[in-house]
Design an enzyme around this catalytic site. Sequence first.
Site, PDB file in Angstrom:
ATOM      1  N   ARG A 163       0.857  -1.195   0.000  1.00  0.00           N
ATOM      2  CA  ARG A 163       0.000   0.000   0.000  1.00  0.00           C
ATOM      3  C   ARG A 163       0.895   1.247   0.000  1.00  0.00           C
ATOM      4  NH1 ARG A 163      -5.120  -2.230   1.743  1.00  0.00           N
ATOM      5  NH2 ARG A 163      -6.293  -1.161   0.174  1.00  0.00           N
ATOM      6  N   GLN A 218      -0.168   2.875  -5.838  1.00  0.00           N
ATOM      7  CA  GLN A 218      -1.593   3.235  -5.739  1.00  0.00           C
ATOM      8  C   GLN A 218      -2.388   2.869  -6.994  1.00  0.00           C
ATOM      9  OE1 GLN A 218      -1.961   7.316  -4.507  1.00  0.00           O
ATOM     10  NE2 GLN A 218      -2.156   6.734  -2.369  1.00  0.00           N
ATOM     11  N   ASP A 253      -3.400  -0.872  -7.016  1.00  0.00           N
ATOM     12  CA  ASP A 253      -3.993  -1.372  -5.780  1.00  0.00           C
ATOM     13  C   ASP A 253      -5.416  -1.888  -6.030  1.00  0.00           C
ATOM     14  OD1 ASP A 253      -5.015  -1.720  -3.248  1.00  0.00           O
ATOM     15  OD2 ASP A 253      -4.211   0.139  -2.445  1.00  0.00           O
ATOM     16  N   SER A 296      -8.059  -1.534  -3.209  1.00  0.00           N
ATOM     17  CA  SER A 296      -8.670  -0.203  -3.101  1.00  0.00           C
ATOM     18  C   SER A 296      -9.662   0.049  -4.227  1.00  0.00           C
ATOM     19  CB  SER A 296      -7.592   0.891  -3.133  1.00  0.00           C
ATOM     20  OG  SER A 296      -6.835   0.839  -1.957  1.00  0.00           O
ATOM     21  N   TYR A 349      -2.681  -1.391   8.929  1.00  0.00           N
ATOM     22  CA  TYR A 349      -3.876  -2.202   9.176  1.00  0.00           C
ATOM     23  C   TYR A 349      -4.234  -2.204  10.665  1.00  0.00           C
ATOM     24  CZ  TYR A 349      -3.408  -3.900   4.419  1.00  0.00           C
ATOM     25  OH  TYR A 349      -3.347  -3.978   3.051  1.00  0.00           O
TER      26      TYR A 349
HETATM   27  P1  NAD Z   1      -9.395  -3.410   5.444  1.00  0.00           P
HETATM   28  O1  NAD Z   1     -10.321  -3.757   4.347  1.00  0.00           O
HETATM   29  O2  NAD Z   1      -8.284  -4.349   5.759  1.00  0.00           O
HETATM   30  O3  NAD Z   1     -10.230  -3.184   6.798  1.00  0.00           O
HETATM   31  C1  NAD Z   1     -11.309  -2.300   6.834  1.00  0.00           C
HETATM   32  C2  NAD Z   1     -11.307  -1.513   8.113  1.00  0.00           C
HETATM   33  O4  NAD Z   1     -11.725  -2.325   9.191  1.00  0.00           O
HETATM   34  C3  NAD Z   1      -9.946  -0.942   8.509  1.00  0.00           C
HETATM   35  O5  NAD Z   1     -10.033   0.461   8.563  1.00  0.00           O
HETATM   36  C4  NAD Z   1      -9.704  -1.548   9.884  1.00  0.00           C
HETATM   37  O6  NAD Z   1      -9.025  -0.658  10.747  1.00  0.00           O
HETATM   38  C5  NAD Z   1     -11.114  -1.824  10.356  1.00  0.00           C
HETATM   39  N1  NAD Z   1     -11.207  -2.784  11.456  1.00  0.00           N
HETATM   40  C6  NAD Z   1     -10.511  -3.941  11.647  1.00  0.00           C
HETATM   41  N2  NAD Z   1     -10.874  -4.514  12.814  1.00  0.00           N
HETATM   42  C7  NAD Z   1     -11.836  -3.731  13.377  1.00  0.00           C
HETATM   43  C8  NAD Z   1     -12.600  -3.822  14.576  1.00  0.00           C
HETATM   44  N3  NAD Z   1     -12.446  -4.820  15.420  1.00  0.00           N
HETATM   45  N4  NAD Z   1     -13.479  -2.834  14.822  1.00  0.00           N
HETATM   46  C9  NAD Z   1     -13.652  -1.808  13.955  1.00  0.00           C
HETATM   47  N5  NAD Z   1     -12.949  -1.675  12.811  1.00  0.00           N
HETATM   48  C10 NAD Z   1     -12.052  -2.625  12.520  1.00  0.00           C
HETATM   49  O7  NAD Z   1      -8.813  -1.953   5.197  1.00  0.00           O
HETATM   50  P2  NAD Z   1      -8.346  -1.277   3.844  1.00  0.00           P
HETATM   51  O8  NAD Z   1      -9.442  -0.558   3.238  1.00  0.00           O
HETATM   52  O9  NAD Z   1      -7.642  -2.307   3.038  1.00  0.00           O
HETATM   53  O10 NAD Z   1      -7.291  -0.217   4.397  1.00  0.00           O
HETATM   54  C11 NAD Z   1      -6.224  -0.638   5.256  1.00  0.00           C
HETATM   55  C12 NAD Z   1      -5.169   0.422   5.409  1.00  0.00           C
HETATM   56  O11 NAD Z   1      -4.455   0.615   4.203  1.00  0.00           O
HETATM   57  C13 NAD Z   1      -5.670   1.785   5.824  1.00  0.00           C
HETATM   58  O12 NAD Z   1      -4.751   2.318   6.724  1.00  0.00           O
HETATM   59  C14 NAD Z   1      -5.649   2.560   4.541  1.00  0.00           C
HETATM   60  O13 NAD Z   1      -5.556   3.948   4.759  1.00  0.00           O
HETATM   61  C15 NAD Z   1      -4.406   2.008   3.926  1.00  0.00           C
HETATM   62  N6  NAD Z   1      -4.341   2.219   2.486  1.00  0.00           N
HETATM   63  C16 NAD Z   1      -3.234   2.810   1.962  1.00  0.00           C
HETATM   64  C17 NAD Z   1      -3.127   3.000   0.605  1.00  0.00           C
HETATM   65  C18 NAD Z   1      -1.923   3.645   0.014  1.00  0.00           C
HETATM   66  O14 NAD Z   1      -1.202   4.344   0.705  1.00  0.00           O
HETATM   67  N7  NAD Z   1      -1.625   3.395  -1.238  1.00  0.00           N
HETATM   68  C19 NAD Z   1      -4.138   2.582  -0.227  1.00  0.00           C
HETATM   69  C20 NAD Z   1      -5.257   1.963   0.346  1.00  0.00           C
HETATM   70  C21 NAD Z   1      -5.346   1.782   1.705  1.00  0.00           C
END
Ligand code: NAD
Length: 379
Positions: free
Chosen positions: A121, A126, A129, A132, A229
Amino acid sequence: MVTIAVSSESADEPRVAVSPDTVKKFTGLGAKVRVESGAGLRSRFSDDAYRAAGAEVVSRADALAGADILLKVRRPSVEDVSALKPGAIVAGMIDPFGERAALEALAATGATVFSMEFMPRTTRAQSMDVLSSQANLAGYKAVVDGAAMFGQALPMMMTPAGTVPAAKAFIMGVGVAGLQAIATARRLGAQVTATDVRPATKEQVQSLGAKFIAVEDDEFKQAQTAAGYAKPMSAEYQAKQAELIAQHIKTQDIVITTALIPGRPAPKLISRAMIEGMKPGAVIVDLAAERGGNSELTEPGKTVETANGVKIYAPLNLAGTIAVNASSLYAKNLLAFLETMIDKKEKTLAVNWDDELIKGTLIAKDGKLVHPNLQAKRS
Ligand code: NAD
């Protein structure tokens, strides 16, 4: 010349791995693209559109035979991979933590397999991804479907005939899908609240005009891993979180759950008792269904209606229900990734094995599973 094969997906997967747009780009890079006839139909990409973009539209066998690269949405069959050139590249959403024996069989073909779910990530990655691009669409569609199932208006409407109250939407898990769900529910006029265990999400929720609710104790302050995460939370935290959710959820109309922790079953955030305390007509859309779901009553792939009139909708491939958009974005993700391994001058494959994106996504090579995340689970 690099030959890229694209075959149809299974009956339950409407998306496709290339769009006419990306075929044009691949041919511009000097590659030959062979698409199985009909592969794009469920994404509204006709054979003619692929042909016009420069692809050869052929039978499945002719698409695969001796190809250098196979692009897929889902994990391909051993049979299909065996038809490619020995050691050929396969890229797709391989579901690396899914059925292990089939994954090992795929590795045993000798193919060089990239699992797009493992894309780091990072800023550079990006555009590649897939989690996303697909989660964003799923977050949008969850609200649209949830609103349709709710069967009442979402925005507050003040009319001469009376006032329609705003619907209340609660988003659990504020990653990519959750953020888009918040934005979509706000656009439709709902009153939106959201929760997560990662402190960084608080500001993101507020910046979208929604209210953040969470148990903000010391454990919450440390709940984000270096990779961004969520960590699995302690039993003590879960109990406090459950108490908060139980109170809040009683008043909610549409609940969208998206909470995930990579490589683990989805955390159970909504118990049977909580659902029994919800309002009749309320809807839960469980986006975590593929990993077992965030609610105790979730039945992946089904819609359940409880005795007190709460519907729990647990789609397995929500992005696939808007396949035109999902395929277009997914195809662009694959194009951006493949561009890193095609030498534009020589028009040959030139994989840089030291590239962090290659190392991060490579799961199988020379007959073995090679990704560090897959080593511990050897059966
Ligand atoms: P994900 O699909 O893995 O999870 C979804 C959400 O569920 C997350 O926000 C997580 O914190 C939350 N979660 C997990 N356990 C929980 C609980 N017990 N109670 C409540 N919420 C809970 O997440 P994602 O969409 O894949 O994103 C993961 C991370 O990656 C984030 O920090 C996001 O900002 C980051 N990200 C970065 C980039 C980048 O920089 N290129 C791109 C996409 C996402």
